[in-house]
Design a protein around this motif. Structure first.
Motif, mmCIF file in Angstrom:
data_model
loop_
_atom_site.group_PDB
_atom_site.id
_atom_site.type_symbol
_atom_site.label_atom_id
_atom_site.label_comp_id
_atom_site.label_asym_id
_atom_site.label_seq_id
_atom_site.Cartn_x
_atom_site.Cartn_y
_atom_site.Cartn_z
ATOM 1 N N LEU A 1 1.024 -1.275 -0.022
ATOM 2 C CA LEU A 1 0.129 -0.027 0.039
ATOM 3 C C LEU A 1 0.853 1.326 0.106
ATOM 4 C CD1 LEU A 1 -2.621 -1.214 2.739
ATOM 5 C CD2 LEU A 1 -2.868 -1.064 0.075
ATOM 6 N N ALA A 2 2.379 1.203 -0.063
ATOM 7 C CA ALA A 2 3.044 2.233 0.081
ATOM 8 C C ALA A 2 2.536 3.409 -1.003
ATOM 9 C CB ALA A 2 4.599 1.767 -0.156
ATOM 10 N N ASP A 3 2.530 3.025 -2.185
ATOM 11 C CA ASP A 3 2.487 3.921 -3.248
ATOM 12 C C ASP A 3 1.025 4.042 -4.015
ATOM 13 O OD1 ASP A 3 2.631 1.479 -4.517
ATOM 14 O OD2 ASP A 3 4.248 2.353 -5.840
ATOM 15 N N VAL A 4 -0.018 3.485 -3.466
ATOM 16 C CA VAL A 4 -1.362 3.235 -3.910
ATOM 17 C C VAL A 4 -2.070 4.842 -4.079
ATOM 18 C CG1 VAL A 4 -1.683 0.789 -3.154
ATOM 19 C CG2 VAL A 4 -2.615 2.773 -1.855
ATOM 20 N N ARG A 5 -2.854 4.694 -5.308
ATOM 21 C CA ARG A 5 -3.882 5.608 -5.462
ATOM 22 C C ARG A 5 -4.878 5.289 -5.913
ATOM 23 N NH1 ARG A 5 -2.559 10.688 -3.838
ATOM 24 N NH2 ARG A 5 -3.449 11.628 -5.535
ATOM 25 N N GLY A 6 -6.054 6.233 -6.052
ATOM 26 C CA GLY A 6 -7.407 5.678 -6.549
ATOM 27 C C GLY A 6 -8.014 4.503 -5.531
ATOM 28 N N ALA A 7 -8.839 3.607 -6.070
ATOM 29 C CA ALA A 7 -9.393 2.810 -5.206
ATOM 30 C C ALA A 7 -8.766 1.793 -4.697
ATOM 31 C CB ALA A 7 -10.660 2.331 -6.064
ATOM 32 N N VAL A 8 -8.950 1.237 -3.482
ATOM 33 C CA VAL A 8 -8.424 0.166 -3.059
ATOM 34 C C VAL A 8 -9.321 -0.901 -2.480
ATOM 35 C CG1 VAL A 8 -6.747 -0.695 -0.985
ATOM 36 C CG2 VAL A 8 -6.162 1.431 -2.227
ATOM 37 N N PHE A 9 -9.300 -1.876 -3.029
ATOM 38 C CA PHE A 9 -10.448 -2.905 -2.694
ATOM 39 C C PHE A 9 -9.839 -3.863 -1.772
ATOM 40 C CE2 PHE A 9 -12.051 -1.217 -6.619
ATOM 41 C CZ PHE A 9 -13.618 -0.581 -6.261
ATOM 42 N N VAL A 10 -10.482 -4.018 -0.560
ATOM 43 C CA VAL A 10 -9.877 -5.022 0.210
ATOM 44 C C VAL A 10 -11.040 -6.045 0.543
ATOM 45 C CG1 VAL A 10 -10.579 -3.667 2.306
ATOM 46 C CG2 VAL A 10 -9.306 -5.600 2.759
ATOM 47 N N GLY B 1 -12.801 0.446 -0.814
ATOM 48 C CA GLY B 1 -13.850 -0.174 -1.074
ATOM 49 C C GLY B 1 -13.790 -1.535 -0.421
ATOM 50 N N VAL B 2 -14.729 -1.874 0.502
ATOM 51 C CA VAL B 2 -14.731 -3.111 1.081
ATOM 52 C C VAL B 2 -15.664 -4.304 0.346
ATOM 53 C CG1 VAL B 2 -15.449 -4.355 3.567
ATOM 54 C CG2 VAL B 2 -14.602 -1.937 3.211
ATOM 55 N N ILE B 3 -14.940 -5.371 0.402
ATOM 56 C CA ILE B 3 -15.610 -6.748 -0.216
ATOM 57 C C ILE B 3 -15.700 -7.532 0.749
ATOM 58 C CG2 ILE B 3 -15.622 -8.377 -2.139
ATOM 59 C CD1 ILE B 3 -13.647 -6.378 -3.652
ATOM 60 N N PRO B 4 -16.913 -7.793 1.659
ATOM 61 C CA PRO B 4 -16.986 -8.493 2.876
ATOM 62 C C PRO B 4 -16.771 -9.984 2.526
ATOM 63 C CG PRO B 4 -19.001 -7.740 2.111
ATOM 64 C CD PRO B 4 -17.970 -7.100 1.218
ATOM 65 N N MET B 5 -15.984 -10.719 3.275
ATOM 66 C CA MET B 5 -15.557 -12.160 3.090
ATOM 67 C C MET B 5 -15.351 -12.702 4.592
ATOM 68 S SD MET B 5 -13.453 -12.294 -0.487
ATOM 69 C CE MET B 5 -13.469 -13.999 -0.448
ATOM 70 N N GLY B 6 -15.598 -11.947 5.587
ATOM 71 C CA GLY B 6 -15.350 -12.508 6.863
ATOM 72 C C GLY B 6 -16.495 -13.274 7.426
ATOM 73 N N THR B 7 -16.619 -13.185 8.904
ATOM 74 C CA THR B 7 -17.624 -13.508 9.921
ATOM 75 C C THR B 7 -18.742 -12.555 10.035
ATOM 76 O OG1 THR B 7 -16.192 -15.444 10.386
ATOM 77 C CG2 THR B 7 -18.247 -14.964 11.457
ATOM 78 N N ALA B 8 -18.235 -11.460 10.873
ATOM 79 C CA ALA B 8 -19.064 -10.442 11.427
ATOM 80 C C ALA B 8 -19.179 -9.314 10.364
ATOM 81 C CB ALA B 8 -18.396 -9.884 12.666
ATOM 82 N N ASN B 9 -18.276 -9.073 9.580
ATOM 83 C CA ASN B 9 -18.381 -7.926 8.738
ATOM 84 C C ASN B 9 -19.258 -7.033 9.314
ATOM 85 O OD1 ASN B 9 -17.040 -9.694 6.538
ATOM 86 N ND2 ASN B 9 -18.821 -10.575 6.425
ATOM 87 N N ASN B 10 -18.397 -6.257 10.272
ATOM 88 C CA ASN B 10 -19.215 -4.836 10.799
ATOM 89 C C ASN B 10 -19.072 -3.904 10.257
ATOM 90 O OD1 ASN B 10 -20.187 -6.375 13.349
ATOM 91 N ND2 ASN B 10 -18.097 -6.138 14.232
ATOM 92 N N VAL B 11 -17.944 -3.569 9.737
ATOM 93 C CA VAL B 11 -17.626 -2.276 9.029
ATOM 94 C C VAL B 11 -18.410 -2.466 7.614
ATOM 95 C CG1 VAL B 11 -15.986 -0.812 7.717
ATOM 96 C CG2 VAL B 11 -15.446 -1.896 9.934
ATOM 97 N N ALA B 12 -18.599 -3.344 6.723
ATOM 98 C CA ALA B 12 -19.295 -3.536 5.652
ATOM 99 C C ALA B 12 -20.785 -3.395 5.699
ATOM 100 C CB ALA B 12 -18.988 -4.981 4.926
ATOM 101 N N ARG B 13 -21.027 -4.029 6.913
ATOM 102 C CA ARG B 13 -22.581 -3.820 7.185
ATOM 103 C C ARG B 13 -22.985 -2.703 7.566
ATOM 104 N NH1 ARG B 13 -25.498 -8.439 8.126
ATOM 105 N NH2 ARG B 13 -24.223 -10.638 8.067
ATOM 106 N N MET B 14 -22.253 -1.627 8.156
ATOM 107 C CA MET B 14 -22.251 -0.305 8.465
ATOM 108 C C MET B 14 -22.571 0.448 7.095
ATOM 109 S SD MET B 14 -22.350 2.018 11.357
ATOM 110 C CE MET B 14 -23.863 2.758 10.708
ATOM 111 N N LEU B 15 -21.888 0.233 6.203
ATOM 112 C CA LEU B 15 -22.040 0.970 4.884
ATOM 113 C C LEU B 15 -23.021 0.295 4.103
ATOM 114 C CD1 LEU B 15 -18.135 0.867 4.377
ATOM 115 C CD2 LEU B 15 -19.839 2.659 5.103
ATOM 116 N N GLY B 16 -23.713 -0.802 4.592
ATOM 117 C CA GLY B 16 -24.657 -1.331 3.676
ATOM 118 C C GLY B 16 -24.032 -2.051 2.641
ATOM 119 N N VAL B 17 -23.024 -2.934 2.784
ATOM 120 C CA VAL B 17 -22.410 -3.622 1.860
ATOM 121 C C VAL B 17 -22.659 -5.250 2.362
ATOM 122 C CG1 VAL B 17 -20.067 -4.137 0.626
ATOM 123 C CG2 VAL B 17 -20.594 -1.789 1.605
ATOM 124 N N GLN B 18 -23.413 -5.748 1.693
ATOM 125 C CA GLN B 18 -23.734 -7.097 1.913
ATOM 126 C C GLN B 18 -23.915 -8.034 0.581
ATOM 127 O OE1 GLN B 18 -26.229 -7.961 5.334
ATOM 128 N NE2 GLN B 18 -27.003 -5.941 5.333
#
Length: 312
Positions: free
Chosen positions: A63-72, A95-112
């Protein structure tokens, strides 16, 4: 005569650069490969670069020199590790691509949804600010996405020790051991410079998102883009039975209980007497005989995050 009517081919839409971080150890990773995600991102107009990371230390270089969108692509731990490295950077959007168990951050953003469906929703997505919590404490400095706190939940986490790996059996044992011996500490909070009377608190959580841990929705109305933090606490003298709290959590009515109080502030100061704290899913263990203050303040707009069309 226009260029279109003369038979000219319209220019192709400009493709956008992007970086993909993928956690192969996340809960849903076996259903989707990095190649699948790269192809899906290309399909909505990005030219993604996949950067393989075997551990958190690899993220510094990735991530040292990234620009623009970073999808995790990963769970809350992976999202946190990436987000903290992007905090305060100009020209970077998460940009969050949820692939975990709780996914609290993604759910907060309406990303499911399934990863490829989530990516499809990022076509034409907008960006919004996402705050972080900044902690200054006797143990050092920390940042959090979800929550920081002390009391029963932090003590359970310390007993459970997240570094030992996920285990439902250990979780039950930690919960039983902690609640059996739990003794609420008297705490005199300072909220935005206003000193409150000392009260024994069974739970004290400073929330940026509405949920933390295993989807514990402790702050129903929290908004990580409002420039404030929600201070959620349970007065030990008025606390209700465990079943009442579990039922309220299941109904998303936790903050409506008589023993629960919530204040929305920018700065919180908590007396430190060596008690255990958690910072997101990390534990800051109890330190016998220590003293000082824990200052928690909001870092407004520390991140820029993408919100899919379906969650906008």
């Amino acid at each position: 005569m226009t260029a279109m009517s003369s038979g000219a081919t319209p220019a192709a839409p400009e493709r956008r650069g992007a970086t993909l971080i993928f956690n192969a150890g996340a809960g849903g990773s076996e259903h989707c490969t990095p190649d699948d995600l790269v192809a899906a991102l290309e399909g909505i107009g990005f030219t993604p670069v996949y950067r393989s990371t075997a551990c958190e230390a690899d993220l510094d270089a990735a991530l040292a020199d990234v620009r623009g969108a970073v999808f995790v692509a990963g769970g809350d731990g992976t999202v946190r590790a990436v987000a903290l490295r992007l905090a305060g950077r100009e020209g970077v959007t998460l940009g969050v691509i949820p692939m975990g168990t709780a996914n609290n951050v993604a759910r907060m953003l309406g990303v499911q949804g399934a990863p490829l469906d989530v990516i499809a929703g990022y076509a034409g997505a907008g960006a919004r600010p996402f705050d972080l919590g900044h902690v200054t404490a006797p143990w050092g400095e920390d940042l959090f996405l979800e929550a920081c706190g002390c009391g029963a939940f932090a003590d359970v986490m310390a007993e459970y020790d997240p570094e030992g790996g996920k285990s439902p059996l250990r979780a039950v044992q930690a919960l039983t051991a902690t609640l059996t011996a739990f003794n609420p500490l008297p705490v005199a909070l300072c909220l935005d410079g206003v000193e409150l009377p000392e009260v024994p608190l069974a739970l004290l959580e400073v929330m940026n998102t509405n949920a933390t841990g295993p989807r514990l929705r402790l702050a129903t109305n929290a908004d990580p883009g409002d420039g404030q933090l929600d201070v959620v606490r349970i007065d030990a003298g008025a606390r209700e039975g465990l079943l009442a709290y579990l039922a309220a959590l299941a109904r998303d009515e936790f903050t409506e209980l008589n023993s629960v109080q919530v204040d929305r502030v920018g700065v919180v100061e908590i007396p430190y007497v060596g008690q255990a704290f958690h910072v997101d899913a990390e534990v800051r263990p109890a330190v016998q005989g220590a003293s000082g203050r824990v200052r928690i303040e909001v870092w407004a707009g520390a991140l820029s995050v993408l919100v899919p069309v379906a969650g906008a």
